[in-house]
Design an enzyme around this catalytic site. Structure first.
Site, short mmCIF file in Angstrom:
data_model
loop_
_atom_site.label_atom_id
_atom_site.label_comp_id
_atom_site.label_asym_id
_atom_site.label_seq_id
_atom_site.Cartn_x
_atom_site.Cartn_y
_atom_site.Cartn_z
N ARG A 1 5.28 12.28 -3.39
CA ARG A 1 5.25 12.93 -2.08
C ARG A 1 6.41 12.38 -1.23
O ARG A 1 6.90 11.31 -1.50
CB ARG A 1 3.96 12.62 -1.30
CG ARG A 1 2.68 12.86 -2.03
CD ARG A 1 2.03 14.19 -1.66
NE ARG A 1 0.68 14.25 -2.19
CZ ARG A 1 0.37 14.34 -3.48
NH1 ARG A 1 1.33 14.36 -4.37
NH2 ARG A 1 -0.88 14.41 -3.88
N PRO B 1 0.79 -1.23 0.00
CA PRO B 1 0.00 0.00 0.00
C PRO B 1 0.82 1.28 0.00
O PRO B 1 1.83 1.38 0.70
CB PRO B 1 -0.84 -0.11 1.28
CG PRO B 1 -0.13 -1.11 2.12
CD PRO B 1 0.52 -2.07 1.17
N ASN B 2 0.35 2.21 -0.81
CA ASN B 2 0.88 3.58 -0.93
C ASN B 2 2.19 3.66 -1.70
O ASN B 2 2.67 4.77 -1.97
CB ASN B 2 1.03 4.25 0.44
CG ASN B 2 -0.31 4.44 1.10
OD1 ASN B 2 -1.22 4.99 0.49
ND2 ASN B 2 -0.47 3.96 2.31
N GLU C 1 12.12 -9.60 2.29
CA GLU C 1 11.38 -8.38 2.64
C GLU C 1 12.30 -7.17 2.42
O GLU C 1 13.47 -7.20 2.81
CB GLU C 1 10.95 -8.46 4.11
CG GLU C 1 10.22 -7.22 4.61
CD GLU C 1 9.86 -7.31 6.09
OE1 GLU C 1 10.25 -8.30 6.77
OE2 GLU C 1 9.19 -6.39 6.58
N ASN D 1 7.99 -5.54 -0.72
CA ASN D 1 7.92 -4.40 0.18
C ASN D 1 6.45 -4.32 0.59
O ASN D 1 5.61 -3.86 -0.19
CB ASN D 1 8.37 -3.10 -0.49
CG ASN D 1 8.34 -1.93 0.48
OD1 ASN D 1 7.69 -2.01 1.53
ND2 ASN D 1 9.04 -0.86 0.16
N TYR E 1 11.59 8.84 1.14
CA TYR E 1 11.62 7.69 0.21
C TYR E 1 12.40 7.96 -1.08
O TYR E 1 12.52 7.08 -1.92
CB TYR E 1 10.18 7.28 -0.15
CG TYR E 1 9.38 6.87 1.07
CD1 TYR E 1 9.75 5.76 1.82
CD2 TYR E 1 8.26 7.60 1.47
CE1 TYR E 1 9.03 5.39 2.94
CE2 TYR E 1 7.53 7.23 2.60
CZ TYR E 1 7.92 6.13 3.32
OH TYR E 1 7.22 5.76 4.43
N ARG F 1 12.85 5.05 12.57
CA ARG F 1 11.62 5.85 12.44
C ARG F 1 10.72 5.63 13.67
O ARG F 1 11.19 5.19 14.71
CB ARG F 1 10.93 5.48 11.12
CG ARG F 1 11.84 5.77 9.90
CD ARG F 1 11.12 5.51 8.60
NE ARG F 1 9.98 6.41 8.45
CZ ARG F 1 9.05 6.26 7.50
NH1 ARG F 1 9.13 5.26 6.65
NH2 ARG F 1 8.04 7.10 7.44
N ALA G 1 3.04 -0.62 4.93
CA ALA G 1 2.59 -0.66 6.32
C ALA G 1 2.03 -2.02 6.73
O ALA G 1 2.02 -2.35 7.92
CB ALA G 1 1.56 0.44 6.55
N ASP H 1 1.35 -15.47 7.28
CA ASP H 1 0.89 -16.85 7.02
C ASP H 1 1.08 -17.24 5.56
O ASP H 1 1.43 -18.39 5.26
CB ASP H 1 -0.60 -16.98 7.40
CG ASP H 1 -0.82 -16.98 8.91
OD1 ASP H 1 0.16 -17.12 9.67
OD2 ASP H 1 -1.99 -16.81 9.34
N HIS I 1 12.42 -2.82 2.73
CA HIS I 1 11.86 -1.50 3.04
C HIS I 1 12.85 -0.45 2.55
O HIS I 1 14.07 -0.58 2.79
CB HIS I 1 11.61 -1.31 4.54
CG HIS I 1 10.53 -2.21 5.06
ND1 HIS I 1 9.20 -1.91 4.92
CD2 HIS I 1 10.60 -3.41 5.67
CE1 HIS I 1 8.48 -2.89 5.45
NE2 HIS I 1 9.31 -3.81 5.92
N ILE I 2 12.33 0.56 1.88
CA ILE I 2 13.19 1.62 1.34
C ILE I 2 13.85 2.41 2.47
O ILE I 2 15.03 2.70 2.43
CB ILE I 2 12.35 2.55 0.44
CG1 ILE I 2 11.85 1.76 -0.79
CG2 ILE I 2 13.14 3.79 0.02
CD1 ILE I 2 10.77 2.48 -1.59
N SER I 3 13.05 2.75 3.47
CA SER I 3 13.57 3.53 4.61
C SER I 3 14.09 2.58 5.69
O SER I 3 13.78 1.38 5.68
CB SER I 3 12.46 4.42 5.18
OG SER I 3 11.39 3.63 5.67
N HIS J 1 3.95 -4.21 9.12
CA HIS J 1 3.91 -4.02 10.58
C HIS J 1 2.67 -4.64 11.22
O HIS J 1 2.57 -4.71 12.44
CB HIS J 1 3.94 -2.52 10.90
CG HIS J 1 5.01 -1.76 10.18
ND1 HIS J 1 6.34 -2.09 10.28
CD2 HIS J 1 4.95 -0.72 9.31
CE1 HIS J 1 7.06 -1.27 9.52
NE2 HIS J 1 6.24 -0.44 8.91
N ARG K 1 6.87 1.37 13.55
CA ARG K 1 7.46 0.78 12.34
C ARG K 1 8.59 -0.20 12.64
O ARG K 1 9.14 -0.83 11.74
CB ARG K 1 7.99 1.87 11.41
CG ARG K 1 6.93 2.79 10.86
CD ARG K 1 7.51 3.74 9.83
NE ARG K 1 6.69 4.92 9.70
CZ ARG K 1 5.61 5.03 8.92
NH1 ARG K 1 5.25 4.02 8.15
NH2 ARG K 1 4.90 6.14 8.88
#
Ligand code: CA2
Length: 145
Positions: free
Chosen positions: A19, A11-12, A99, A75, A24, A108, A78, A88, A101-103, A81, A112
């Site tokens: 933005r 998501p996002n 897995e 990725n 990111y 943070r 959210a 599962d 994550h960019i950040s 988390h 997170r």
């Protein structure tokens, strides 16, 4: 025939480059996906990219990976988390999942810091920006060879 790797984004992540460039970076998801396809070619992979804002759709893609992919880079955004369903699904499939994550999620907000899917994944890469996806491709090349 080259092995197929799924690159899944949650998501996002379709908003990347539009933005919050301070967190990111300036690349769009299309830029990142094109980079994954190109890096995959040099490693002998055929990379298929997919993004969804919906948890169950990502679960479906993980199941599909079990049928026709040699590995998955995800990725989870959210959902990483929060999602027991993604945890599962990763446990339910046989292909290795990395897995990304960019950040740096550990630098943070506290909410997170925890990944629900990390214990089910082969490994996790975070904090290296979009280069994390390429690092994950290299890891999958070593794991799947
Ligand atoms: O660092 C990452 O890659 C994240 O998975 C990105 C997620 C965040 O919820 C995770 O904690 C870490 C957020 C996805 C992107 O969200 C945007 C929000 C505004 C503008 C552009 C992207």
């Amino acid at each position: 025939m080259s092995k197929t790797i799924f690159v899944l984004n949650g998501p996002n992540l379709n908003m990347l480059g539009k933005r919050e460039p301070g967190i990111y970076g300036g690349q769009t998801l299309k830029d990142i996906e094109a980079n994954c396809v190109a890096a995959g070619e040099t490693l002998g992979f055929s990379v298929e990219c997919f993004q969804s804002n919906h948890e169950g759709v990502l679960v479906d893609r993980l199941h599909e990976a079990d049928e026709r992919a040699a590995g998955v880079i995800i990725n989870p955004g959210a959902y990483g988390h929060t999602s027991i369903a993604l945890h599962d699904a990763i446990r339910a499939i046989r292909v290795p999942v990395v897995e990304v994550h960019i950040s740096n999620i550990h630098a943070r907000e506290e909410f997170r810091h925890k990944s629900m899917i990390a214990p089910a994944a082969k490994g996790m890469i975070c904090g290296f920006g979009p280069q994390g996806y390429v690092l994950a491709l290299h890891a999958l090349r070593d794991i799947t060879s």
